[in-house]
Design an enzyme around this catalytic site. Structure first.
Site, mmCIF file in Angstrom:
data_model
loop_
_atom_site.group_PDB
_atom_site.id
_atom_site.type_symbol
_atom_site.label_atom_id
_atom_site.label_comp_id
_atom_site.label_asym_id
_atom_site.label_seq_id
_atom_site.Cartn_x
_atom_site.Cartn_y
_atom_site.Cartn_z
ATOM 1 N N CYS A 128 4.067 2.881 6.936
ATOM 2 C CA CYS A 128 5.088 2.151 6.173
ATOM 3 C C CYS A 128 6.510 2.561 6.572
ATOM 4 O O CYS A 128 7.361 1.713 6.817
ATOM 5 C CB CYS A 128 4.876 2.317 4.672
ATOM 6 S SG CYS A 128 5.066 3.992 4.048
ATOM 7 N N HIS A 132 5.903 5.656 -0.379
ATOM 8 C CA HIS A 132 5.676 4.339 0.220
ATOM 9 C C HIS A 132 6.970 3.528 0.171
ATOM 10 O O HIS A 132 7.745 3.652 -0.780
ATOM 11 C CB HIS A 132 4.566 3.590 -0.514
ATOM 12 C CG HIS A 132 4.087 2.381 0.210
ATOM 13 N ND1 HIS A 132 3.335 2.443 1.356
ATOM 14 C CD2 HIS A 132 4.282 1.063 -0.037
ATOM 15 C CE1 HIS A 132 3.075 1.216 1.777
ATOM 16 N NE2 HIS A 132 3.634 0.360 0.945
ATOM 17 N N HIS A 165 5.197 -4.354 4.491
ATOM 18 C CA HIS A 165 4.928 -2.922 4.488
ATOM 19 C C HIS A 165 3.599 -2.675 5.195
ATOM 20 O O HIS A 165 2.890 -3.623 5.541
ATOM 21 C CB HIS A 165 4.895 -2.390 3.049
ATOM 22 C CG HIS A 165 3.872 -3.048 2.182
ATOM 23 N ND1 HIS A 165 2.936 -2.354 1.456
ATOM 24 C CD2 HIS A 165 3.604 -4.353 1.919
ATOM 25 C CE1 HIS A 165 2.177 -3.186 0.785
ATOM 26 N NE2 HIS A 165 2.556 -4.412 1.047
#
Length: 178
Positions: free
Chosen positions: A81, A134, A150
């Site tokens: 990510c 993330h 992502h």
């Protein structure tokens, strides 16, 4: 005689350009990665349209859609990510930290209702440290749903909606870099 010899030389030289071994590939991809910014053309009058830096960053990131997840990855052979965000911004001469929790210290925090394309979304997905782990890049906002690109461990690089229960629960903050 010279003409036959010249033709023979041309045939040999053209045939030697072909590789003798065929590369093994699971899936042939026709997409190419743009490494430099290119000007988008308006198809109606061939003049440069208003194309923002965010649009260039998003277009770059979308080229990785479907790439498998690889921890620490930053290429078409595997992407994580923060690698996706790092490389997408880097393609437009913006250098961010390589780790999502460090990226979350850059730019400025913004309210979710004020986000726009190119902003970053940060998540805490329930890891042991309860820290940001993330990040996603906003690619579109449609019908009160924020779409972001992502890399996930299960599906690789994908576009998701923030209204999905998992991502809405894990959402921590939005930040503007541009």
């Amino acid at each position: 005689m010279h003409r036959v010899f010249l033709i023979l030389i041309l045939i040999i030289s053209f045939s030697s350009c072909k590789s003798s071994k065929r590369a093994k590939s699971k899936k042939t991809s026709t997409t190419k990665i743009v490494t430099k910014k290119s000007k988008k053309e308006n198809p109606t009058n061939n003049s440069t349209s208003n194309y923002s830096k965010a649009d260039y960053i998003i277009d770059y990131a979308k080229q990785f859609k479907g790439v498998r997840y690889k921890w620490g990855g930053t290429t078409k052979s595997g992407m994580d990510c923060s690698g996706l965000i790092y490389e997408s911004y880097k393609s437009n001469d913006i250098i961010l930290p390589r780790i999502s929790r460090d990226m979350a210290k850059k730019g400025h925090k913004i309210q979710l209702k004020k986000v726009s394309k190119g902003d970053l979304l940060f998540f805490k997905t329930g890891n042991r440290r309860n820290s940001i782990n993330h990040v996603g890049l906003i690619v579109d906002i449609k019908n009160n749903d924020i779409k972001f690109i992502h890399a996930t461990t299960s599906k690789g690089v994908i576009i998701s909606g923030l209204n999905e229960t998992y991502w809405l629960k894990a959402f921590y903050e939005a930040r503007r870099i541009l």
